[in-house]
Design a protein around this motif. Structure first.
Motif, mmCIF file in Angstrom:
data_model
loop_
_atom_site.group_PDB
_atom_site.id
_atom_site.type_symbol
_atom_site.label_atom_id
_atom_site.label_comp_id
_atom_site.label_asym_id
_atom_site.label_seq_id
_atom_site.Cartn_x
_atom_site.Cartn_y
_atom_site.Cartn_z
ATOM 1 N N LYS A 1 -4.074 6.576 -3.243
ATOM 2 C CA LYS A 1 -3.103 5.805 -4.013
ATOM 3 C C LYS A 1 -1.710 6.432 -3.886
ATOM 4 C CE LYS A 1 -2.313 3.748 -8.504
ATOM 5 N NZ LYS A 1 -2.887 3.394 -9.789
ATOM 6 N N CYS A 2 -1.621 7.752 -3.935
ATOM 7 C CA CYS A 2 -0.327 8.442 -3.760
ATOM 8 C C CYS A 2 0.253 8.155 -2.375
ATOM 9 C CB CYS A 2 -0.489 9.945 -3.958
ATOM 10 S SG CYS A 2 -0.690 10.430 -5.673
ATOM 11 N N PHE A 3 -0.598 8.160 -1.351
ATOM 12 C CA PHE A 3 -0.161 7.844 0.007
ATOM 13 C C PHE A 3 0.453 6.450 0.053
ATOM 14 C CE2 PHE A 3 -1.491 5.631 3.977
ATOM 15 C CZ PHE A 3 -0.671 6.294 4.888
ATOM 16 N N LEU A 4 -0.202 5.486 -0.579
ATOM 17 C CA LEU A 4 0.313 4.114 -0.587
ATOM 18 C C LEU A 4 1.651 4.038 -1.313
ATOM 19 C CD1 LEU A 4 -3.059 2.246 -1.259
ATOM 20 C CD2 LEU A 4 -1.829 2.406 0.916
ATOM 21 N N ASN A 5 1.790 4.761 -2.420
ATOM 22 C CA ASN A 5 3.060 4.786 -3.151
ATOM 23 C C ASN A 5 4.148 5.478 -2.329
ATOM 24 O OD1 ASN A 5 2.000 3.413 -5.359
ATOM 25 N ND2 ASN A 5 1.366 5.292 -6.375
ATOM 26 N N GLU A 6 3.807 6.594 -1.678
ATOM 27 C CA GLU A 6 4.769 7.296 -0.821
ATOM 28 C C GLU A 6 5.211 6.410 0.340
ATOM 29 O OE1 GLU A 6 2.501 10.696 0.349
ATOM 30 O OE2 GLU A 6 2.957 11.816 -1.482
ATOM 31 N N LEU A 7 4.273 5.655 0.881
ATOM 32 C CA LEU A 7 4.580 4.756 1.988
ATOM 33 C C LEU A 7 5.528 3.650 1.537
ATOM 34 C CD1 LEU A 7 3.823 4.542 4.963
ATOM 35 C CD2 LEU A 7 1.878 3.133 4.305
ATOM 36 N N CYS B 1 3.454 -1.391 6.842
ATOM 37 C CA CYS B 1 3.301 -1.297 5.387
ATOM 38 C C CYS B 1 2.734 -2.585 4.806
ATOM 39 C CB CYS B 1 4.629 -0.954 4.731
ATOM 40 S SG CYS B 1 5.143 0.751 4.977
ATOM 41 N N LYS B 2 3.248 -3.711 5.253
ATOM 42 C CA LYS B 2 2.761 -5.003 4.759
ATOM 43 C C LYS B 2 1.256 -5.138 5.001
ATOM 44 C CE LYS B 2 3.648 -9.946 5.185
ATOM 45 N NZ LYS B 2 4.429 -10.996 5.845
ATOM 46 N N GLU B 3 0.811 -4.760 6.182
ATOM 47 C CA GLU B 3 -0.617 -4.834 6.526
ATOM 48 C C GLU B 3 -1.439 -3.859 5.681
ATOM 49 O OE1 GLU B 3 -4.068 -6.078 8.490
ATOM 50 O OE2 GLU B 3 -2.081 -6.973 8.588
ATOM 51 N N ILE B 4 -0.937 -2.639 5.524
ATOM 52 C CA ILE B 4 -1.657 -1.625 4.742
ATOM 53 C C ILE B 4 -1.753 -2.055 3.280
ATOM 54 C CG2 ILE B 4 -1.500 0.731 3.830
ATOM 55 C CD1 ILE B 4 -0.463 1.602 6.588
ATOM 56 N N PHE B 5 -0.649 -2.509 2.696
ATOM 57 C CA PHE B 5 -0.648 -2.901 1.287
ATOM 58 C C PHE B 5 -1.564 -4.100 1.043
ATOM 59 C CE2 PHE B 5 3.909 -1.132 1.116
ATOM 60 C CZ PHE B 5 3.428 0.167 1.018
ATOM 61 N N LYS B 6 -1.584 -5.038 1.988
ATOM 62 C CA LYS B 6 -2.464 -6.200 1.851
ATOM 63 C C LYS B 6 -3.930 -5.771 1.920
ATOM 64 C CE LYS B 6 -3.440 -9.247 5.155
ATOM 65 N NZ LYS B 6 -3.217 -10.148 6.270
ATOM 66 N N SER B 7 -4.248 -4.866 2.828
ATOM 67 C CA SER B 7 -5.633 -4.450 3.031
ATOM 68 C C SER B 7 -6.156 -3.539 1.917
ATOM 69 C CB SER B 7 -5.778 -3.723 4.366
ATOM 70 O OG SER B 7 -5.459 -4.589 5.431
ATOM 71 N N PHE B 8 -5.266 -2.763 1.301
ATOM 72 C CA PHE B 8 -5.716 -1.775 0.323
ATOM 73 C C PHE B 8 -5.083 -2.004 -1.049
ATOM 74 C CE2 PHE B 8 -5.980 0.358 4.503
ATOM 75 C CZ PHE B 8 -7.362 0.396 4.577
ATOM 76 N N SER B 9 -4.833 -3.256 -1.410
ATOM 77 C CA SER B 9 -4.211 -3.576 -2.691
ATOM 78 C C SER B 9 -5.085 -3.135 -3.859
ATOM 79 C CB SER B 9 -3.904 -5.061 -2.787
ATOM 80 O OG SER B 9 -5.076 -5.819 -2.732
ATOM 81 N N GLU B 10 -6.405 -3.196 -3.710
ATOM 82 C CA GLU B 10 -7.273 -2.802 -4.832
ATOM 83 C C GLU B 10 -7.189 -1.303 -5.095
ATOM 84 O OE1 GLU B 10 -11.777 -2.026 -3.707
ATOM 85 O OE2 GLU B 10 -11.139 -3.950 -2.904
ATOM 86 N N VAL B 11 -6.910 -0.496 -4.076
ATOM 87 C CA VAL B 11 -6.726 0.941 -4.268
ATOM 88 C C VAL B 11 -5.362 1.191 -4.892
ATOM 89 C CG1 VAL B 11 -6.526 3.182 -3.117
ATOM 90 C CG2 VAL B 11 -8.254 1.549 -2.348
ATOM 91 N N LYS B 12 -4.335 0.496 -4.364
ATOM 92 C CA LYS B 12 -2.958 0.700 -4.841
ATOM 93 C C LYS B 12 -2.801 0.300 -6.299
ATOM 94 C CE LYS B 12 1.799 -0.155 -3.399
ATOM 95 N NZ LYS B 12 2.297 0.125 -4.694
ATOM 96 N N ASN B 13 -3.497 -0.744 -6.716
ATOM 97 C CA ASN B 13 -3.342 -1.279 -8.058
ATOM 98 C C ASN B 13 -4.374 -0.734 -9.048
ATOM 99 O OD1 ASN B 13 -1.159 -2.888 -7.225
ATOM 100 N ND2 ASN B 13 -2.575 -4.436 -6.455
ATOM 101 N N ALA B 14 -5.223 0.178 -8.602
ATOM 102 C CA ALA B 14 -6.267 0.718 -9.514
ATOM 103 C C ALA B 14 -5.647 1.666 -10.514
ATOM 104 C CB ALA B 14 -7.325 1.449 -8.697
#
Length: 141
Positions: A52-58, A128-141
């Protein structure tokens, strides 16, 4: 999720499993690196909070083009994905490592791929768009 790096190389990341929704747990990923006609794949575990931190840093890196975003496996040496700016104009480096330990008799050896790729600001936005779309459930947990 697929990161196309050039005409012949790409990274694919698939979330195989994680804990219950709305909670941060370790994530089991299948990471593949394709180059030419060869594909190297490895199942790895990453800490859910670190993912989740990686996604926020990205996300910050994508907007400000400064800082870095890094994700490493729980087992050292199995996975490293790191986005690092190399100048203030939006040019970046994507550093990628994928490896595993192999036992041959009583000895342990590493089988490892280490690559670096240039990434520009436009490519970073697409990635980033692809990563956020694919891992939205991790980012928003």
């Amino acid at each position: 999720m697929q990161i196309k790096l050039n005409d012949s190389e790409e990274i694919q990341i698939q979330l195989l499993s994680r804990g219950a929704s709305n909670y941060i747990y370790d994530c089991n990923l299948l990471v593949s690196f394709r180059t030419g006609e060869k594909t190297y794949s490895q199942e790895v575990w990453v800490d859910g909070t670190e993912f989740k931190c990686f996604l926020n840093e990205l996300e910050v890196l994508n907007h400000k083009l400064s800082g870095k975003a890094e994700l490493a496996s729980e087992t050292p040496g199995e996975l490293l994905i790191k986005f690092t700016p190399v100048d203030s104009l939006g040019h970046m480096a994507l550093h990628f490592e994928l490896g595993k330990q192999i036992w041959i008799g009583p000895e342990v050896f590493w089988s490892k791929i280490i690559q670096a790729f240039p990434i520009d600001a436009e490519s970073l936005g697409r990635i980033c768009k692809e990563i956020f779309k694919s891992f939205s459930e991790v980012k928003n947990a």
